[in-house]
Each structure stands twice: as structure tokens, then as C-alpha cells.
Design a protein around this motif. Structure first.
Motif, short mmCIF file in Angstrom:
data_model
loop_
_atom_site.label_atom_id
_atom_site.label_comp_id
_atom_site.label_asym_id
_atom_site.label_seq_id
_atom_site.Cartn_x
_atom_site.Cartn_y
_atom_site.Cartn_z
N GLU A 1 -6.96 10.74 9.38
CA GLU A 1 -7.48 9.55 10.07
C GLU A 1 -7.55 9.73 11.59
O GLU A 1 -8.33 9.05 12.25
CB GLU A 1 -6.62 8.32 9.74
CG GLU A 1 -6.67 7.89 8.29
CD GLU A 1 -8.05 7.49 7.83
OE1 GLU A 1 -8.84 7.01 8.68
OE2 GLU A 1 -8.36 7.65 6.64
N LYS B 1 -6.64 -3.74 8.25
CA LYS B 1 -7.89 -4.40 7.90
C LYS B 1 -8.17 -4.33 6.41
O LYS B 1 -8.49 -5.34 5.77
CB LYS B 1 -9.06 -3.78 8.68
CG LYS B 1 -10.41 -4.47 8.41
CD LYS B 1 -11.56 -3.68 9.03
CE LYS B 1 -11.46 -3.67 10.54
NZ LYS B 1 -12.63 -2.98 11.16
N GLN B 2 -8.06 -3.13 5.84
CA GLN B 2 -8.36 -2.97 4.41
C GLN B 2 -7.35 -3.74 3.54
O GLN B 2 -7.72 -4.32 2.51
CB GLN B 2 -8.37 -1.50 4.04
CG GLN B 2 -9.54 -0.73 4.64
CD GLN B 2 -9.64 0.69 4.10
OE1 GLN B 2 -8.96 1.06 3.16
NE2 GLN B 2 -10.49 1.49 4.73
N GLU C 1 -5.74 4.39 14.95
CA GLU C 1 -6.85 4.31 13.99
C GLU C 1 -6.33 4.13 12.57
O GLU C 1 -6.88 3.36 11.77
CB GLU C 1 -7.70 5.58 14.10
CG GLU C 1 -8.49 5.66 15.40
CD GLU C 1 -9.14 7.02 15.59
OE1 GLU C 1 -10.30 7.06 16.05
OE2 GLU C 1 -8.50 8.04 15.29
N LYS D 1 -7.05 0.63 10.38
CA LYS D 1 -7.75 0.69 9.09
C LYS D 1 -6.87 0.14 7.96
O LYS D 1 -7.34 -0.61 7.09
CB LYS D 1 -8.16 2.12 8.79
CG LYS D 1 -8.93 2.27 7.47
CD LYS D 1 -9.33 3.71 7.20
CE LYS D 1 -10.52 4.12 8.05
NZ LYS D 1 -11.07 5.45 7.62
#
Length: 548
Positions: free
Chosen positions: A274, A286-287, A279, A283
Motif C-alpha cells: 500500500e 474508508k473500506q 495510505e 484505505k
């Protein structure tokens, strides 16, 4: 208390003190009159006739020890005058019949559970965030800090507020008032729950995944796959570093072995792919949030009691555990089995001396042979590192009357009731057959409860005589006390008290029925066990290096 002593089995040659008995007191049992030669505290055992060195001590109808000195009639057995001794075992020698209990009261009852695509039914709806290796623990904890309070799953830290009040008094120059400052127990969530159908997000940090033997990483992946597959889990976010032994591909392989048609949402992120930590975390957060939106759409629906999978555990056991709490749990287990459900008895070091009984209860030779093989392999591995099952009782066990592992085991096995043994599983394997399953785990409370949840338990009954604050991240743990004094002293951890059995006010069948009624309420989300209320999310994977 009307009854002062108890003989558990007709073949026993020791009696149990149900209350403190002073030296010189005379007790009667059938045609025997016994004068106590020393104080016998409640929960401890004393001889009904003189015992000579090497003479066998029989309790629960089983060999549990041998005398090492002369023990006079009315003498208390202790670690000074008795040594551990257990019966040997072979393969299946007979088939044990079983008369299932009457379950007509519950025949048409259901619980409100979360139905999964594979046919399992959860008693709760959790999301998991898991590291494949300890290197990712910090990132998991950052996600935890980001989510819990904002989503309404956080708990008010009453102890932090307590310290803040002390600081304010100190800064005001009123140090003397600190000694009188009470702790205000007003725990509540700081934010309103955003997702009403999600019971929580659980973060399972651990110290494994790399640096040990490959078998430990394989076992860890099997355990984590079992947690993701557990019906109480809606889905999971898994963080991998990338270079560790516990590879994402191994976890995926274990999941496919459990369910070739696995459809639960699974977010798998690898830090070394990643890029920056920023980052990766952005991610993951959010996911996971978007997955929670979907998981929240699931609602409780009626399910038959045959969908219950009840883990059977004990910890902090005392001399009453095998008389009240464990047999009552055993009856509850028999009720669940008679209704078509599953129950799971673990802690193999605490089955020492009762192996032959369990072997004969196995449904076939293959199942019996598996149990023999696992028990002997575990015992040999313990002896190879200079230990043994005889070293299992803790100082607390011994202080409260469980002076040999065989005494402890004979009482602990009562949690398994009387039903046939339908299956025998090694650590990390998943329960699939209705009926009673024997699961190979250590006697360590948390390692054992951790394993049972990973093998599919959606409820755990946990007995204790001394008081053990243990829970599980995904499986509700119902805590059962063996005596009323404990239930009164530690009401914050005890859900049901079997002390009335000791007092002669209720019988084992009545207590077991009460447990099943409580299980249904907990499984339906109507009652939260104390362990859930306190956020006791204990999680310790077993490294196959010996743990007793």
C-alpha cells in the motif's frame, strides 16, 4: 444449611465438607459416625476411614489420587498427604447408552439471531479488525481509536475521570479530600450508536504470525479463519505486513476449507504494497466504514434452538465447581444436544482420569481413537518439557480443595453432561456435527475460550468458584458461580448463581433449565452478559509449545 457433608458417588471413600467443619465435630453418613481430627474448611474433603500409604483415593467414583502418609479417619486430604493418580485408558471398551432429557418445554422456542449465507446463525453481529502479524498491532489500534468513540461503540472511561478529579483536587490544594473521593460508576457511551444492528467492532491484537515455527503461523491462520467464519461475525478487515510467516494466502486457504462458497465481506490490505502508513490506514478506515454500512442492514430473525453452539468452560474452579456449577452446565449441554444443537467441551489437561468414560461415550471407534491419540500426544509433549497434567491445578484451585488434577478433572468433565461424544477436534478445527464435541485446547481459561470461539461457539457457559473476569471478543460469555458467596462478592462478573444447589434449595436439572432460558435471552440480544457489559474481550492464541 441443613446438610453439612456430601458423598458425591456411592464408591467414594472421601466426603465433601459443605460448610466449615471444626476439629472434634462429629458427622454422620449412613451407618458411619466420623469425628474430625482437624479443621476441614468448606469445599475440602476428608476421609471416612483410615487411609494407608499407596491406598487409592476415590471421588466421583474415579481414582483421583493415592495417600502418601497415613491419613486417619476424619482427616482432611491435602497436597501433603495425597499425590495425583489417575486411571489409565485404552480404546473404546463399551457403548454407553444415553437417555436424553425431556425438552418439550423448549420444543417450539426460537431465538432471534443473525442468519448467515452458509446456514449458521449468530447470536451477535460483530465486525473484526485483525492483524496477521504482531507488526500490524499498532495500525489496528489506530483504527480502533478512530472508530470506537465516533461510531458510538466506545465506553466512558470512569477511571480516567476519577484521575481527573484527583488532579483537580490536588491543583486546588485539597489533597486531603482525595482519600475520601468515591468512584462514580456512570459508564455510558459518549456518542449515539450509528449502526444499530452491529453489536461492535472487535480488534484482535496478538503476538504471533512470524518469528516462531511455521506450524504456529498455520495454527494462527486457522484460528483467525474460524473467527471470521464464526456466525457472530459479519465480516473482517485484515492487515498484513507482507513478509511474515502467516501469509494472507494461508488465511484465505483456511477460509475456503471452512466454506468453499465463502461470501462474507473480507477486506485484506498489505502494508508493504500500500505504501505509506497514512495510505494504508486511510484505505482501511474508508473500506471498513462502507462495509459496516452494509453489515448494518442485517437484522435478527427467529432461529431454531438447534442453531445454538454452546462452549463449555471453567476457570478459577473451587471445591464446589464439580458439585454445582459444572453438573448444571452439563445438564444445559444435554438440553441443547437433545434439541439438535452443538456443545463443545475443551481443556484436555482437565480431562485427565476421565478419559475412559469419554471414550466409551464416543459414537464410534474412529471418534474414540482420535480422542486417545490427541490426549496421549498432549500428555507426551507436556512430559517432554518436564511438566505433566499433574501440575495443572493452580494455587487457587488447591487452596479451595482441588488438590490433584484428577480431582479437578473429574469435576470439570461434568460440564460435558452425559450425552454421546459426536466428534473430537484438534485445535483450530471447526465444529460441524450436532451433539457434544471434544476440542483439544490447553486448560488456560483464555486460550481455551479463544479456541472455542474459533471453532464456532456462538455462546459460552463459563463456570467459576473463585471469580474469573474472562470474556471473548465475538462470543457472549455467561459466567456461572459455583457458590453464593462468590455471586454476592463479585456481582459485576456473575450472571447466574448455582449456590442454591449446595444449599439444597434447587437441583441440577432446575439450574440447567434456568441456564438454557438465559442462553435463549442472550442469544436473542435481550440480555447482555456481564462479560459483554464490561468489555472483557480476552483473546490469546495457543502456541503449540506446551501450555497447561
Amino acid at each position: 444449611m441443613s446438610q453439612k457433608i456430601l458423598k458425591i458417588h456411592p464408591d467414594d471413600n472421601v466426603l465433601v465438607a459443605l460448610t466449615d467443619l471444626p476439629a472434634g465435630d462429629t458427622v454422620a453418613y449412613q451407618d458411619l459416625t466420623i469425628t474430625l481430627v482437624e479443621d476441614v474448611p468448606a469445599k475440602h474433603k476428608f476421609t471416612q476411614q483410615e487411609m494407608l500409604p499407596e491406598q487409592e483415593i476415590i471421588m466421583y467414583g474415579s481414582l483421583v489420587g493415592k495417600a502418601v502418609t497415613v491419613i486417619p479417619a476424619g482427616g482432611r486430604i491435602s497436597i501433603e498427604n495425597v499425590k495425583h493418580q489417575a486411571s489409565t485408558f485404552t480404546g473404546k471398551t463399551k457403548t454407553t447408552g444415553w437417555r436424553a432429557p425431556d425438552v418439550s418445554k423448549w420444543a417450539n422456542k426460537t431465538f432471534q439471531g443473525y442468519h448467515r449465507a452458509d446456514g449458521q446463525v449468530g447470536t451477535a453481529n460483530y465486525w473484526l479488525v485483525i492483524p496477521l502479524v504482531f507488526c500490524e498491532n499498532r495500525n489496528v489500534n489506530i483504527i480502533k481509536q478512530a472508530f470506537l468513540e465516533e461510531l458510538g461503540f466506545g465506553r466512558q472511561d470512569i477511571y480516567k475521570s476519577y484521575v481527573q478529579q484527583m488532579v483537580e483536587l490536588y491543583q486546588a490544594g485539597n489533597t486531603a479530600a482525595i482519600a475520601q473521593l468515591p468512584l462514580q460508576n456512570h459508564a455510558s457511551n459518549g456518542h449515539k450508536r450509528i449502526f444499530e444492528n452491529i453489536d461492535g467492532i472487535k480488534f484482535l491484537t496478538h503476538e504471533g504470525g512470524c518469528g516462531g515455527i511455521r506450524q504456529d503461523s498455520e495454527a494462527l491462520c486457522a484460528l483467525l479463519a474460524g473467527y471470521i467464519h464464526n456466525p457472530n461475525v459479519a465480516g473482517a478487515t485484515v492487515l498484513s505486513l507482507g513478509c511474515q510467516n502467516a501469509q494472507a494466502s494461508i488465511l484465505e486457504e483456511k477460509l475456503r476449507a471452512l466454506d468453499p462458497n465463502f461470501t462474507k465481506p473480507l477486506i485484506m490490505l498489505e502494508q508493504q504494497q500500500e505504501g505509506t502508513e497514512h495510505e494504508l490506514l486511510a484505505k482501511a478506515i474508508k473500506q471498513t466504514f462502507l462495509a459496516l454500512v452494509e453489515a448494518d442492514k442485517q437484522e435478527r430473525q427467529p432461529a431454531p434452538l438447534s442453531k445454538l453452539v454452546v462452549g463449555l468452560e471453567c476457570g478459577g474452579s473451587d471445591g464446589f465447581s464439580g458439585i454445582s456449577a459444572n453438573p448444571a452446565v452439563g445438564h444445559a449441554s444435554d438440553l441443547v444436544v437433545a434439541l439438535g444443537g452443538k456443545s463443545m467441551l475443551s481443556e484436555f489437561p482437565e480431562l485427565c482420569g476421565v478419559e475412559q468414560e469419554l471414550i466409551n461415550r464416543c459414537v464410534d471407534e474412529k471418534t474414540a481413537d482420535r480422542f486417545v491419540q490427541l490426549m496421549r500426544a498432549y500428555a507426551y509433549a507436556a512430559e517432554a518439557v518436564g511438566s505433566g497434567f499433574d501440575m495443572n491445578p493452580s494455587p487457587g484451585n488447591i487452596k479451595d480443595g482441588l488438590i490433584t488434577d484428577a480431582i479437578k478433572s473429574a469435576g470439570a468433565a461434568k460440564k460435558g453432561g452425559t450425552s454421546p461424544v459426536a466428534d473430537v477436534l484438534d485445535y483450530g478445527e471447526y465444529a460441524t456435527k450436532p451433539g457434544l464435541t471434544l476440542l483439544c485446547t490447553p486448560g488456560n481459561d483464555v486460550e481455551s475460550t479463544t479456541a472455542m470461539a474459533g471453532s464456532g461457539a456462538n455462546i459460552i457457559l463459563f463456570t467459576t468458584g473463585l471469580g474469573t473476569p474472562t470474556g471473548n471478543p465475538v462470543t457472549p460469555v455467561i459466567k456461572v458461580s459455583s457458590n453464593t458467596k462468590l455471586a454476592q462478592r463479585m456481582p459485576d462478573i456473575i450472571d447466574i448463581d448455582t449456590g442454591p444447589v449446595i444449599a439444597g434449595e434447587k437441583n441440577i436439572e432446575e439450574m440447567g433449565a434456568e441456564m438454557l432460558d438465559l442462553i435463549i435471552e442472550v442469544a436473542s440480544g435481550k440480555v447482555q452478559p456481564k462479560a459483554v457489559q464490561l468489555g472483557q474481550d480476552d483473546f490469546i492464541p495457543w502456541k503449540r509449545g506446551i501450555s497447561l
